[in-house]
Design a protein around this motif. Structure first.
Motif, PDB file in Angstrom:
ATOM      1  N   PHE A 199       0.845  -1.201   0.000  1.00  0.00           N
ATOM      2  CA  PHE A 199       0.000   0.000   0.000  1.00  0.00           C
ATOM      3  C   PHE A 199       0.880   1.250   0.000  1.00  0.00           C
ATOM      4  O   PHE A 199       0.922   2.004   0.985  1.00  0.00           O
ATOM      5  N   PRO A 200       1.570   1.504  -1.101  1.00  0.00           N
ATOM      6  CA  PRO A 200       2.568   2.581  -1.122  1.00  0.00           C
ATOM      7  C   PRO A 200       1.977   3.981  -1.021  1.00  0.00           C
ATOM      8  O   PRO A 200       2.694   4.927  -0.675  1.00  0.00           O
ATOM      9  N   ASP A 201       0.692   4.142  -1.307  1.00  0.00           N
ATOM     10  CA  ASP A 201       0.087   5.476  -1.332  1.00  0.00           C
ATOM     11  C   ASP A 201      -0.657   5.838  -0.051  1.00  0.00           C
ATOM     12  O   ASP A 201      -1.267   6.901   0.039  1.00  0.00           O
ATOM     13  N   ILE A 202      -0.615   4.946   0.948  1.00  0.00           N
ATOM     14  CA  ILE A 202      -1.320   5.196   2.205  1.00  0.00           C
ATOM     15  C   ILE A 202      -0.360   5.809   3.219  1.00  0.00           C
ATOM     16  O   ILE A 202       0.820   5.468   3.264  1.00  0.00           O
ATOM     17  N   ASP A 203      -0.874   6.702   4.063  1.00  0.00           N
ATOM     18  CA  ASP A 203      -0.067   7.327   5.109  1.00  0.00           C
ATOM     19  C   ASP A 203       0.174   6.318   6.230  1.00  0.00           C
ATOM     20  O   ASP A 203      -0.668   6.102   7.087  1.00  0.00           O
ATOM     21  N   TYR A 204       1.355   5.684   6.221  1.00  0.00           N
ATOM     22  CA  TYR A 204       1.615   4.634   7.200  1.00  0.00           C
ATOM     23  C   TYR A 204       1.952   5.176   8.588  1.00  0.00           C
ATOM     24  O   TYR A 204       2.127   4.396   9.522  1.00  0.00           O
ATOM     25  N   SER A 205       2.032   6.497   8.733  1.00  0.00           N
ATOM     26  CA  SER A 205       2.278   7.046  10.071  1.00  0.00           C
ATOM     27  C   SER A 205       1.113   6.787  11.014  1.00  0.00           C
ATOM     28  O   SER A 205       1.252   6.877  12.236  1.00  0.00           O
TER      29      SER A 205
END
Length: 239
Positions: A199-205
Motif C-alpha cells: 500500500f505505497p500510497d497510504i499514510d503509514y504514520s
C-alpha cells in the motif's frame, strides 16, 4: 512483575514474521525461554542477528508447518520433553489474500482459513493438556480489526479472524477453572515492510507498530494478566 518471564516457556508460532520478531525480542528481553516456529530460514537468521548471545541461548527454533496436526503434536512433545512445561502460546501465524467472493476459488478460501484459523486451533489444542495439568497457562490469538469491521474483497480473511476471536473466547470459558487465560488482540493494518510495499500510497504514520502490539501480547502472556480472559482488544494505532 509484568515483565518477569524468567521461569516461563512461551511458544510463539510464526515468531519470525514482522510481528513475531517484535514479540520474541520482547519476551527474550524479559528472560523467557522462547520456542519459535518458522518456515523460512532467512527470517530466522534476521531475528537471530538482532539478539544478544544470551538471548540466542534462550531461543529454541523449530521449522514446522503449524497447519499440520502431526507436526504440531511433534512440536509440543519436543517442548515438553525439553522444558517439562508450556506456560504460554502466542498464535501469530497468518497471512492476507485479497479477492472478491465471486472470484474466489474454493482452494483460496480454504487456504486462508487454514493459515489464519486452523493453525491457531491446532496449536491451542496441542498446548492445553500441559497447561491444564500445570493449572496455569496464557494463550493469545491475533485477530484483526476486520473481524469486527469487515472489509470488501477480504471475506476469507475476515471470516478466519472472526474464528480466531471466538476460538479464544471459547477456550477461555472452557478452561478458566485451571488458571488459563485466552485473549485476542485485534490490530488494524500493521506497519511492516510488506504492508508498506503493498500500500505505497497510504499514510503509514497512522498504522500501529509491531512493538506496540507486542507490548500488549507480552502483558497478556504475563502472570499479572490473570484477570483478563476472553477479551477482544483493539490495537488500531491512529488509524
Amino acid at each position: 512483575m509484568t515483565d518477569d518471564f524468567s521461569s516461563r516457556v512461551i511458544i510463539v508460532s510464526g515468531g519470525t514474521g514482522a510481528l513475531g520478531q517484535a514479540v520474541v525480542r520482547q519476551l527474550l528481553e524479559r528472560g523467557a525461554q522462547a520456542v519459535v516456529t518458522f518456515t523460512k530460514k532467512e527470517e530466522l537468521d534476521v531475528l537471530s542477528a538482532k539478539l544478544s548471545d544470551q538471548q540466542r541461548l534462550n531461543l529454541t527454533p523449530f521449522n514446522v508447518d503449524v497447519t499440520s496436526p502431526k507436526a504440531v503434536a511433534e512440536l509440543t512433545d519436543h517442548v515438553i520433553n525439553q522444558f517439562h512445561r508450556i506456560d504460554g502460546l502466542a498464535n501469530l501465524v497468518g497471512g492476507y489474500a485479497r479477492d472478491s467472493v465471486i472470484d474466489m476459488s474454493w482452494e483460496d478460501w480454504n487456504a486462508q482459513l487454514t493459515l489464519n484459523l486452523h493453525s491457531a486451533f491446532l496449536m491451542t489444542r496441542a498446548v492445553l493438556p500441559a497447561m491444564v495439568k500445570a493449572n496455569y497457562g496464557r494463550i493469545v490469538g491475533v485477530g484483526s480489526r476486520q473481524a469486527i469491521q469487515a472489509s470488501p474483497n477480504s471475506a476469507a480473511y475476515n471470516v478466519a479472524k472472526v474464528g480466531v476471536m471466538w476460538l479464544m473466547e471459547s477456550v477461555s470459558n472452557e478452561v478458566k477453572a485451571h488458571n488459563i487465560t485466552a485473549n485476542t488482540v485485534l490490530p488494524s493494518i500493521i506497519d511492516t515492510p510488506a504492508n508498506r510495499h503493498a500500500f505505497p500510497d497510504i499514510d503509514y504514520s497512522t498504522w500501529v507498530r509491531p512493538d506496540e502490539i507486542a507490548e500488549l501480547i507480552c502483558y497478556l502472556l504475563s502472570d499479572v494478566a490473570s484477570g483478563t480472559s476472553g477479551a477482544k482488544i483493539p490495537v488500531y494505532g491512529k488509524a
